[in-house]
Scaffold this motif. Structure first.
Motif, PDB file in Angstrom:
ATOM      1  N   LEU A  98       0.801  -1.230   0.000  1.00 56.46           N
ATOM      2  CA  LEU A  98       0.000   0.000   0.000  1.00 56.46           C
ATOM      3  C   LEU A  98       0.830   1.276   0.000  1.00 56.46           C
ATOM      4  CD1 LEU A  98      -2.795  -0.934   2.589  1.00 56.46           C
ATOM      5  CD2 LEU A  98      -3.016  -0.812   0.099  1.00 56.46           C
ATOM      6  N   GLU A 101       0.356   3.536  -2.839  1.00 57.30           N
ATOM      7  CA  GLU A 101      -1.028   3.742  -3.271  1.00 57.30           C
ATOM      8  C   GLU A 101      -1.502   5.156  -2.927  1.00 57.30           C
ATOM      9  OE1 GLU A 101      -3.414   1.629  -4.716  1.00 57.30           O
ATOM     10  OE2 GLU A 101      -1.781   0.239  -5.192  1.00 57.30           O
ATOM     11  N   ARG A 104      -3.438   6.007   0.737  1.00 59.42           N
ATOM     12  CA  ARG A 104      -3.214   4.704   1.358  1.00 59.42           C
ATOM     13  C   ARG A 104      -3.731   4.642   2.799  1.00 59.42           C
ATOM     14  NH1 ARG A 104       1.624   7.388   0.720  1.00 59.42           N
ATOM     15  NH2 ARG A 104       2.770   7.885   2.629  1.00 59.42           N
ATOM     16  N   LYS A 107      -7.637   3.311   3.008  1.00 57.55           N
ATOM     17  CA  LYS A 107      -8.064   2.084   2.343  1.00 57.55           C
ATOM     18  C   LYS A 107      -9.108   1.308   3.159  1.00 57.55           C
ATOM     19  CE  LYS A 107      -5.676   2.556  -1.369  1.00 57.55           C
ATOM     20  NZ  LYS A 107      -6.361   2.839  -2.651  1.00 57.55           N
TER      21      LYS A 107
END
Length: 248
Positions: A98, A101, A104, A107
């Motif tokens: 992650l 991402e 993040r 999430k």
């Protein structure tokens, strides 16, 4: 509104998972629909409600990385009204996957959105760290519960945890403040150290400390090995619903 309670302390051995499992079971006994999310790679909360963590097909890791919607990861437990999104060692890779991402830290919050109306309470058991998994839990939560054991070095690291809570409130939460409180665990009124720690925690945190205290009891320690919350393992347990008050 669904209450999402994160149980967190980056210090291990404070009774965090025991608190999560038994608080979830207590709410379920009160006929609330409860979802327990095991965000700790050790998977102890999963085992504590009778689910074999190494034999699950889907777990919270799959929801975090977007592989599966979280409703497909939910399993029933032996306690009526209590359900679990299991966790296991696969979560150790989640923080690495992650890290690059977008958003993040959100999430878990995003994964929970489609199922929020199905539950009265969602309880999240965190790993003993302040990494990305714990930040995801606190970002998704409406309340934070911090267990502190009534033993030596009880306050070690708590100031760092509170700084993290304030940073999350300031930078990652949609609302600027959210409730948090301190729960004293492993309290033994026969031991002077327990009394001293309880008084020190009350002096330092004042109204943030819950009046209820979790006593040290061998049955609480045994129950997880049988995959049961204390309500199913030994309903006769002294102190199960009559908790000690520090300093009294």
């Amino acid at each position: 509104m669904t209450k999402i309670i994160t149980i967190v302390n980056q210090k291990g051995g404070v009774g965090k998972t025991t608190t999560t499992v038994n608080l979830a079971a207590a709410l379920a006994v009160l006929e609330k629909r409860v979802l327990l999310i095991d965000l700790d790679p050790q998977g102890n909360a999963t085992s504590g409600v009778g689910i074999e963590k190494d034999k699950v097909d889907l777990q919270v890791y799959d929801a975090l990385i977007g592989r599966q919607p979280i409703h497909k990861c939910i399993l029933p437990t032996t306690t009526t009204n209590l359900f679990c999104v299991p966790g296991n060692i696969n979560l150790t890779g989640a923080e690495i996957e992650l890290v690059h991402e977008f958003a993040r830290e959100h999430k878990l919050k995003e994964a929970l959105q489609p199922i929020l109306n199905e539950w009265d309470y969602i309880l999240i058991d965190c790993p003993p760290s302040l990494g990305l998994l714990t930040v995801n839990a606190m970002t998704a939560s409406t309340d934070v519960l911090v267990p502190i054991q009534c033993e030596y070095y009880a306050l070690e690291g708590v100031s760092q945890l509170l700084t993290t809570i304030r940073l999350i409130q300031k930078n990652l939460k949609s609302q600027p403040q959210y409730p948090w409180g301190i729960l004293l665990t492993m309290f033994d009124k026969r031991v002077n150290l327990s009394m001293q720690v309880a008084k020190e925690v009350h002096r330092y945190f004042k109204e943030k400390v819950f009046r209820s205290v979790i006593p040290r009891n061998i049955k609480l320690t045994e129950a997880p090995s049988f995959g049961k919350p204390i309500f199913l393992y030994d309903i006769r347990l002294p102190g199960r619903d009559e908790l000690s008050q520090p300093g009294q």
